[in-house]
Scaffold this active site. Structure first.
Site, short mmCIF file in Angstrom:
data_model
loop_
_atom_site.label_atom_id
_atom_site.label_comp_id
_atom_site.label_asym_id
_atom_site.label_seq_id
_atom_site.Cartn_x
_atom_site.Cartn_y
_atom_site.Cartn_z
N ARG A 10 0.82 -1.21 0.00
CA ARG A 10 0.00 0.00 0.00
C ARG A 10 0.85 1.27 0.00
O ARG A 10 0.64 2.16 -0.83
CB ARG A 10 -0.94 0.02 1.21
CG ARG A 10 -1.89 -1.17 1.27
CD ARG A 10 -2.96 -0.96 2.32
NE ARG A 10 -3.63 -2.22 2.67
CZ ARG A 10 -4.87 -2.32 3.11
NH1 ARG A 10 -5.60 -1.23 3.26
NH2 ARG A 10 -5.39 -3.48 3.41
N ASP A 24 -3.18 -16.28 -2.05
CA ASP A 24 -3.60 -15.81 -3.37
C ASP A 24 -2.50 -15.11 -4.16
O ASP A 24 -2.18 -15.48 -5.29
CB ASP A 24 -4.83 -14.90 -3.25
CG ASP A 24 -4.63 -13.78 -2.22
OD1 ASP A 24 -3.68 -13.85 -1.42
OD2 ASP A 24 -5.44 -12.84 -2.22
N GLU A 68 -11.19 -7.36 -6.61
CA GLU A 68 -10.66 -8.44 -7.45
C GLU A 68 -11.47 -8.68 -8.71
O GLU A 68 -10.91 -8.92 -9.80
CB GLU A 68 -10.56 -9.73 -6.64
CG GLU A 68 -9.42 -9.74 -5.62
CD GLU A 68 -9.73 -8.93 -4.38
OE1 GLU A 68 -8.78 -8.50 -3.69
OE2 GLU A 68 -10.93 -8.71 -4.10
#
Length: 720
Positions: A354, A483, A618
């Site tokens: 981030r 993921d 996503e």
């Protein structure tokens, strides 16, 4: 002698302000009932007959009096409708409310239990009686508002079904001329090429008197318990498949004329995304400025690391959208307020993707060294995390003290955390010419590449920072905790000029493992999904996080990987779309379970604990990749439906968007009072890029996106 006579009553006289005397003595007034009893039976019967006759007459005339208000009486959401609600349309639009004949438009937010928010710009001054919509001009994404080509003429009649919302005529209003529309900003040109003040916003303004201030948008109170604002619609440049020949305007009556027709894609989707960002940014600026996250319901903020996560996550989004004023404010805060010299523990993974990623991408887009210097400062403070016996980094690091440690409850780190920081640290080395940043993260990938415990390329979710070995073996998922490992295998290979064969090998093996062990189809509609494996037992469960996979597969196929990757991407993209479409709010749950039996009624089953939506990116991320590589506009339409559902169920009137608790309950979705930084950093950014037809706007041949949607440049391939 007789005593004086006694009276059995007291006489009391009262005077009112108007000097009317009330006497309570023997001359007091008789009651109405006594007067009624004094009437003869004939008189009373005659009066009752006349009253009954008046009542019958009133009941017979009531439907005709109230007919024109029937639409309003059925809609609780429309609490007010006055002149400020009725705004002019640009020339060329003839709005009609209600679905077209013989066709029910696909709902934007699942079954409509309440009215959709009608964009201001498509509400006419007055409805033309008898106006109709042919099926051909009602796209699924538009919902209950459609437009009528004038070329059809007034005689083209089709039956309108569903509830109609009457629009009241109002006096003519003055309109300011539209500014010239600019195209989307191109990042290949120098400087910030868009100016929202100078003309990017084609917002329609209503001026009632000369010199009056511009009137604020009318707010509509939702019956769902949150304040919702009417969406704005503006006129885009027509695409090739939207251009239609428009006939001269046909007069509706001697005094008025009907606007020219335009295509049903009259809503400027790029501008709608900008408006959503401005609204989210307004809430953050008003109630959470400089803090990590906005709490839009309580009008407060949440602090995670105290590093202004939302602000930094949003920097490149504002630059891409051309929001110069907002960007300048944020840059000023970074320059004057942002400091990493704090005694605070931060998560290595979250801070890297981030904050470090946001600073690096903003530097590349703007060329401003302020952001590079901040990135270098932060990167050096994160390095203590790699001082472990195994060279697998700790999950937490104190950026002020220069110490690091694992979580308090375990010595494990999640696989995604330690293998999804590579793009950022590698780029930092590339910019600073200091190889140390790249070396420490490359060492992690080399260790994982050699570790035992994989299952046809699939990896367990945890890795121990002391031993450097996988733990909790036998559980394999593409959801939380694993993921982005798969995502970063491919993206590192692309970032480095496609020269690191180990990364490509691991990625190709993993996709084969996914197809072999995790891919299944539902029973009812044969939807393809990716489940989980736990000690050789299949679980038909798929996190929303897994919806990154269609985009990643498409990216790999575009870079020369097998064509069946793209086939799987198309199938999974449909499933991720259905995770939204089959929900009553039109928003996906955090976790979905899938029905494997054909006798089951629904493909997607959601358990009560999994019904929340966190404004995740996503699915729209993958829609962006799929549209870029296929040019199939259905992916844009699906993204438009999602944006409308966000606006309908998560938008808070005073600013900001909130995550919700229950995507299955459109009446009470249950706001969670939290706007994650990734809503501005990822979700809205990918929606903007999805709706843009400028392929040079962050070309996928020049940039690779980190897992927080921050674009980093692809390095030139080394000479052979």
């Amino acid at each position: 002698m007789y005593p004086p006579s006694r009276k059995d009553f007291i006489s009391l006289t009262l005077s009112d302000p108007h000097s009317h005397t009330y006497n309570n003595g023997k001359h007091r007034r008789q009651s109405c009932w006594r007067k009624w009893k004094q009437l003869s039976r004939l008189q009373r019967s005659l009066i009752l007959f006349l009253l009954a006759l008046l009542l019958i007459f009133g009941l017979l005339s009531y439907p005709s009096i109230t007919e024109q208000w029937k639409g309003l009486s059925d809609r609780e959401d429309w609490l007010e409708l006055n002149d400020r609600d009725l705004k002019p349309v640009p020339p060329g639009v003839k709005p009609v409310l209600g679905p077209a004949a013989g066709k029910t438009p696909a709902p934007v937010a699942g079954p409509h239990l309440g009215p959709a928010v009608v964009p201001d710009a498509v509400v006419p001054d007055a409805v033309v009686p008898g106006a109709v919509v042919p099926d051909a001009v009602v796209p699924d994404a538009v919902g209950p508002v459609a437009v009528v080509p004038d070329a059809l003429g007034p005689d083209s009649v089709a039956e309108l079904k569903g509830p109609n919302m009457p629009i009241l005529a109002k006096p003519p209003i003055k309109k300011k001329p539209f500014p010239n529309k600019r195209g989307p900003p191109s990042l290949q040109k120098g400087g910030n090429v868009s100016d929202t003040v100078g003309g990017e916003r084609q917002e329609q303004e209503v001026v009632q008197d000369e010199g009056e201030e511009e009137e604020k948008e009318k707010k509509i109170v939702s019956w769902r318990g949150a304040m919702i604002e009417a969406d704005q619609a503006t006129e885009p440049s027509p695409s090739a498949n939207e251009k239609e020949a428009a006939a001269p305007p046909a007069p509706a009556n001697p005094a008025d004329t009907v606007p020219l027709a335009v295509s049903a894609g009259a809503v400027d989707r790029l501008e709608a995304v900008r408006d959503a960002f401005r609204h989210a940014w307004k809430g953050y600026k008003d109630y959470a400025w400089g803090h990590d996250e906005l709490k839009p319901i309580s009008k407060s903020f949440g602090e995670w690391f105290g590093l202004g996560l939302t602000l930094i996550d949003s920097l490149d989004t504002m630059w891409i959208m051309g929001l110069k004023e907002e960007f300048a404010e944020a840059k000023d805060w970074v320059e004057k307020e942002l400091s990493f010299n704090k005694n605070v523990d931060v998560n290595l993974f979250e801070t890297t993707i981030r904050v470090l990623g946001g600073l690096l991408s903003t530097y590349h887009l703007t060329g401003d060294h302020l952001f590079l210097e901040k990135a270098k400062d932060l990167g050096s403070r994160l390095m203590p995390a790699f001082k472990t016996p195994s060279k697998i980094p700790f999950s937490d690091v104190n950026i002020g003290k220069g110490t690091a440690h694992p979580p308090r409850w375990t010595s494990d780190s999640t696989l995604a955390e330690v293998t999804s920081i590579q793009l950022e640290f590698r780029e930092l080395s590339h910019l600073t010419q200091d190889p140390l940043y790249q070396e420490v993260v490359n060492e992690v990938m080399k260790l994982v590449h050699k570790l035992p415990g994989k299952h046809d390329g699939l990896v367990p979710m945890f890795i121990n920072t002391n031993s450097g070995q996988f733990t909790h073996k036998g559980v394999f998922t593409l959801g939380a905790r694993a993921d982005s490992y798969y995502e970063y295998l491919l993206k590192q290979w692309i970032q480095g000029g496609k020269t690191e064969d180990d990364l490509l090998e691991d990625y190709l093996q993993a996709i084969e493992g996914v197809k072999k062990h995790l891919v299944r189809q539902t029973g009812p509609s044969r939807l393809t999904f990716v489940g989980e494996l736990s000690h050789n037992r299949f679980n038909a469960k798929m996190d929303h996080l897994v919806c990154f996979l269609p985009g990643t597969l498409a990216l790999g196929a575009h870079n020369g990987l097998p064509g069946d990757h793209m086939d799987l991407a198309v199938q999974l993209m449909e499933t991720c779309h259905q995770m939204y479409k089959q929900m009553e709010t039109g928003l996906s749950p955090e976790i979905a379970h899938f029905s494997l039996q054909s006798s089951d009624g629904r493909d997607v089953v959601v358990k009560p604990a999994d019904r929340h939506n966190l404004l995740r990116p996503e699915t729209v991320e993958s829609l962006f990749y799929m549209y870029r590589y296929t040019k199939d506009t259905k992916y844009q339409d699906w993204g438009w439906e999602i944006l409308q559902s966000f606006n309908k169920y998560t938008k808070v009137s005073d600013g900001g968007y909130t995550s919700i608790n229950n995507v299955r309950d459109p009446v009470n979705p249950g706001p969670r009072d939290k706007m994650e930084s990734f809503f501005l950093g990822e979700t809205l950014k990918y929606l903007y890029l999805l709706f843009s037809d400028d392929l040079e706007l962050l070309s996928l041949d020049k940039y690779v996106f980190n897992t927080e949607a921050h674009p980093l440049p692809i390095w030139p391939s080394p000479p052979k």
